[in-house]
Design an enzyme around this catalytic site. Sequence first.
Site, short mmCIF file in Angstrom:
data_model
loop_
_atom_site.label_atom_id
_atom_site.label_comp_id
_atom_site.label_asym_id
_atom_site.label_seq_id
_atom_site.Cartn_x
_atom_site.Cartn_y
_atom_site.Cartn_z
N TYR A 4 31.54 2.15 7.20
CA TYR A 4 30.23 2.68 6.81
C TYR A 4 30.29 4.01 6.04
O TYR A 4 29.27 4.58 5.70
CB TYR A 4 29.33 2.85 8.04
N HIS A 36 33.68 7.55 15.33
CA HIS A 36 32.79 7.87 16.45
C HIS A 36 33.56 8.01 17.76
O HIS A 36 33.40 8.99 18.50
CB HIS A 36 31.74 6.76 16.56
N ARG A 96 31.29 14.99 11.36
CA ARG A 96 32.24 14.35 12.27
C ARG A 96 33.43 13.89 11.45
O ARG A 96 33.32 12.98 10.61
CB ARG A 96 31.57 13.15 12.95
C1 LIG Z 1 20.23 5.51 25.05
C2 LIG Z 1 21.51 5.19 24.34
N1 LIG Z 1 21.51 4.28 23.36
C3 LIG Z 1 22.65 3.96 22.72
C4 LIG Z 1 23.83 4.56 23.04
C5 LIG Z 1 25.13 4.17 22.32
N2 LIG Z 1 25.57 5.31 21.52
C6 LIG Z 1 26.49 6.18 21.99
S1 LIG Z 1 26.70 7.47 20.97
C7 LIG Z 1 25.61 6.87 19.84
C8 LIG Z 1 25.33 7.63 18.60
C9 LIG Z 1 24.96 9.03 18.91
O1 LIG Z 1 24.73 9.73 17.74
P1 LIG Z 1 24.42 11.27 17.77
O2 LIG Z 1 23.34 11.54 18.74
O3 LIG Z 1 24.18 11.73 16.39
O4 LIG Z 1 25.72 11.95 18.36
P2 LIG Z 1 27.20 11.90 17.76
O5 LIG Z 1 27.90 10.77 18.43
O6 LIG Z 1 27.08 11.72 16.30
O7 LIG Z 1 27.81 13.22 18.11
C10 LIG Z 1 25.08 5.65 20.28
C11 LIG Z 1 24.11 4.84 19.54
C12 LIG Z 1 23.78 5.51 24.08
N3 LIG Z 1 24.88 6.16 24.49
N4 LIG Z 1 22.62 5.80 24.70
#
Ligand SMILES: Cc1ncc(C[n+]2csc(CCOP(=O)(O)OP(=O)(O)O)c2C)c(N)n1
Lengths: 327, 327, 330, 330
Positions: C260, C251, C247
């Site tokens: 981080y 975020h 990425r």
């Molecule tokens: C069930 C749930 N818990 C927490 C969140 C908050 N949240 C949104 S994106 C994220 C991280 C997601 O990481 P990843 O699956 O690796 O996808 P990326 O954003 O890195 O593409 C979090 C913790 C959420 N959307 N859904």
Amino acid sequence: MAIRTYIQAITDALDVEMALDDSVFILGEDVGKRGGVFSATAGLIEKYGEERVLDTPLSESAIVGVAIGASMAGLKPVAEIQFADFIFPAYNQIVSEAARIRYRSNNDWNCPVTIRAPYGGGVHGALYHSQSVEALFYHVPGLKIVTPSTPYEAKGLLIAAIRDPDPVLFLEHKKCYRLVKGEVPDDDYTLPIGKANVKREGDDITVFTYGLMTHYCLEAADVLAKDGISVHLVDLVSIRPMDQQAIVEAAERTGKVLIVHEDNKFGGVGAEISAIIAEECLFSLDAPIRRLCGPEIPAMPFSPPLEKYYLLSASKIAESMRELARY
Amino acid sequence: MAIRTYIQAITDALDVEMALDDSVFILGEDVGKRGGVFSATAGLIEKYGEERVLDTPLSESAIVGVAIGASMAGLKPVAEIQFADFIFPAYNQIVSEAARIRYRSNNDWNCPVTIRAPYGGGVHGALYHSQSVEALFYHVPGLKIVTPSTPYEAKGLLIAAIRDPDPVLFLEHKKCYRLVKGEVPDDDYTLPIGKANVKREGDDITVFTYGLMTHYCLEAADVLAKDGISVHLVDLVSIRPMDQQAIVEAAERTGKVLIVHEDNKFGGVGAEISAIIAEECLFSLDAPIRRLCGPEIPAMPFSPPLEKYYLLSASKIAESMRELARY
Amino acid sequence: MAAKHEELGLSAEQLLEMYQYMLSARMTDERMTLLQRSGKINFTVSCQGQEAAQVGAAFAMDTAIDWLAPYYRDIGLVLRFGHTLTDLMYSVFAREEDPNSGGRQLPGHFGGKKYRTITGSSPVGTQLPHAVGFALAAKMRGEQSVVLTTLGEGATNQGDFHEGCNFAGVHKLPVIFFCENNQYAISVSLKMQLGCENVADRGVAYGFPGVIADGMDVLDVYRVCKEAVTRARAGEGPTLIEAKTYRLKPHTSDDDDMRYRTKEEVEEAKKRDPILVFRTYLAEHGILTPFLEESIKKQIEIGLDEATAAAEQAAFAPPESAERFVYAEQ
Amino acid sequence: MAAKHEELGLSAEQLLEMYQYMLSARMTDERMTLLQRSGKINFTVSCQGQEAAQVGAAFAMDTAIDWLAPYYRDIGLVLRFGHTLTDLMYSVFAREEDPNSGGRQLPGHFGGKKYRTITGSSPVGTQLPHAVGFALAAKMRGEQSVVLTTLGEGATNQGDFHEGCNFAGVHKLPVIFFCENNQYAISVSLKMQLGCENVADRGVAYGFPGVIADGMDVLDVYRVCKEAVTRARAGEGPTLIEAKTYRLKPHTSDDDDMRYRTKEEVEEAKKRDPILVFRTYLAEHGILTPFLEESIKKQIEIGLDEATAAAEQAAFAPPESAERFVYAEQ
Ligand SMILES: Cc1ncc(C[n+]2csc(CCOP(=O)(O)OP(=O)(O)O)c2C)c(N)n1
Ligand SMILES: Cc1ncc(C[n+]2csc(CCOP(=O)(O)OP(=O)(O)O)c2C)c(N)n1
Ligand SMILES: [Mg+2]
Ligand SMILES: [Mg+2]
């Protein structure tokens, strides 16, 4: 018309609808070969095959989630949760997904899924096989919740739920399964979701209830009738949407309201019934609105005297009715 | 005493309690290096180390479930759910487990876990970053639920929650985080869970509310005061246990009751408040019990005009208060 | 030795089309970031670094019969499945014409029946069981459709990942679980997220292949996905694919990634920026000239200008419409 | 060549103790079934077929410092962790003195702080994250404790299995996930439950070993568990163990297993009845004589008679006590 038990009416509804509509299918734990742990789906796998009566892995979130997907794809899934107590792993799929799919997609998608779940106690099921779960879902816009009390209503409403274009949580009080019998038409028919039924007309007090308690309330009302007290009894049938008009009419009719449910009181379905009345027809009341419910404990214990302590009965209800009538 | 924002008070509470008690630790998504997406845990990993400020995998059921286990083992976990909207995957762990551990083990085990979750809207968070979840938990015996509205209460109640021997769901309205400031003592202190606070005394109408809406109601009450209408305002603070006595006293004081919450009405927390009043002091009322709440839609839309449509405001509340006063 | 794309049966035109999609995704993201910084829109989720993964997967699918259950970063994927630049702009401006939700959902919450794109939500992982449900429906009706669903590596730790994959494995359903492993779940790094080393290691737990693709190389992703589609259409069941990416941006527009990770780490990753990698490949094979590159960019610019203008001028849904579509209307 | 038990460092006495526990579990189950049939108690969950798995695992643990988070079939395990026959009878009679719950929970819902046995519920799989929490606490406090948690193969399809295992894998926690694969989840057979062939295949998804044990051979289970305990105590993290067993009786006293499997299949399985297997081993090694066997049985009979009598005579908790212990009492 044949006399059928409550559970037979459920099986009949599934059978009729599967015969009529190829897109209807059943999925859940032990619904196939085993015919369901309460036999609600008995005989259906033999008739409709493994593809339409799907024994799933032990994973409620997938059962509901896959049903949601299949329903968006145009099928009509009927998901069985083996005991309502085990619906919570699927809570996220029901509340965040099923209930919001139409809204979040601005009416582009919809989710015509039916989720059946046996609930309620009095069967020595203990803490985790006796729970009432309606109050943990009825706050959620986008969901419909019904809980019929008779075989006739069960069949008509289950067919209506399957045909409904939105998600319906169909709650069956497991103590009704074999206890409650009644006339049920053989063919397919539907009853409207969202309508309460007056189960007995009366003029002294009004009682609101649903599910198994409907039968206990009828019994209690019979007892009171002998003493010349006449009870107006409303079976909600549908918890969401709730029949607000029927509630107001019935409350106004006698001015004395008792709400009865097996589930514990605080934040239960009775709270909303009471609030509707206090908002819509407060000045028609001649007595405080009473709620007779299970105690504020997490669930029903196994030990028979403790279970009995938890449970309402016709006599406890009759006593409460009498008190209100005297008010 | 320093002036602190609501979120600083949360951080202070965690900091104070971690310094005092080695068994307190934090776990959740992004609570460590990132300091939490709202910075509630900012600086704590530097101070207490990775072991006591645990960045967990993205799995709410494990966050809560592991916290439950650690708490049974004698630690004092504070689990953060990043947004209350994401608490549902952990619903089973909270409702079936945390809330029942003492009861099901007949007091052998207990579960002193604190679960923090930011909730509420008005921050352009859309359907899944704006929800109120209190009504989906408040029916559950065995759980405690608090949602303070000021920094002072937030700190005192969070410390109380951590020290409480039973599970506490600690709900923080995320719009309060930076908006609300106030005096907060530096040291550790606790406030009692289960007590409502009268935030303004008045004689014409009684208003019950909690969380962010407390501030809107205060604003509205100020407006009404100019017109000579005096509002008695009760901030529930604690949703379960609910301060029944305070509710009855306040309702009796003016005989006119308005309940305000951001969450939608049907089956919401207001239903129980209303039902308590209709049960306990119906004849003290001079007007129907009103509820002013969010509309019956699954959640708050993103589009600003739609979000605004959903949200209550001081002026909408003032209007409702005025209507009731005129009744 | 034949060039990689020839081995894959891809023509120069197809490669250029792929490049165009990747660049569109990137430039859309950049534009949205500008719009957000200037206060015109509230929120963005970046796809930068993941364009090869998204476009490579998209090109393996048959958008006429297949289904997509994407996640919030998938600009590259949804573009290929039919979302227009204007659609995307409607969405970030929360306009009524946003095909995902009429402006009800946050940007990145894609959906649209006409685009065979299944409506999604914020709680991660919930789309997997839905995708499996579509695959089950396809199998039951004897259709040829394959369902592609995507998620981040963090989301593979949710129960729904496990339950969805297992259900699909038991019934050998035509679904592809495509994980875009961008090394972070917000601030939490891979080794704090996953007990195992590779997301792909998880396939075996469900009885189907778990395959790693170089997510910075659109052709490698295409190759791996194509194989998975072939398996699925042949009734051989699901595949779990892990595209290893990075990425490149925070975020979301709400995040500060310097809390981080280091600038150096990001700079290092940029050396394998998927757009750069593919551009180099195309140049080496004489498919992309600087002139062509400029003209593609220009085209996209124009498209984005038009889309932005259209969305900016478009209306919000009427406030009272917030009450609509909770249930079916009569 | 040394006998199997000698290689494992087990003495004849220890073997006899193991056998005694297995037989106790079996005979307790048989007694409960009789009590249920005669209407004296409401409900039983059978352990039959799984005694070797349970006792083998139990003996690998140090009951003075380790923790147990069992599931509903684990009579063999909880006996070793301290539950007495009388405790078990209190439970099926739902008496106040039931240490699990004072008669509040169904039989099979074990717990008891004094037995280092963590309170359990009915929804399957929820105990895994709890066990992981105990393991985390042990690690944080620098304790040597290892946590053993058990579940059925069907339950490994729950999200909590996945989330619990992954959490433990990331933090390399001292926990053993012990799956008693008895081939059925009520009526649903293994191949309809699991996408993969072996539960043990799932370990790799969390970065720790997944090991198969012959669940009909108490010594093999002991061996595998002992290795897992050693790893855990050495800080090397979790192990997933799959003990391959067979459920010899219906799911519970409410079930009719002839609806979904054949008598023949059950009879076939009985040939490897774990009690039979171990008895044969013990006899072959001259450790168990018919006389000794009889005296062990007799002893257990007496214990069961006493336990049953004690429980039958014991009181229920007072009805109003149902209101107690929702929260801490002042
Ligand atoms: C069930 C749930 N818990 C927490 C969140 C908050 N949240 C949104 S994106 C994220 C991280 C997601 O990481 P990843 O699956 O690796 O996808 P990326 O954003 O890195 O593409 C979090 C913790 C959420 N959307 N859904
Ligand atoms: C979450 C949940 N869903 C459903 C049930 C009902 N149920 C009880 S045991 C069981 C089957 C369990 O199978 P398995 O995990 O293989 O264990 P076994 O009973 O075979 O030992 C089911 C479906 C439950 N207890 N919990
Ligand atoms: Mg990621
Ligand atoms: Mg099993």
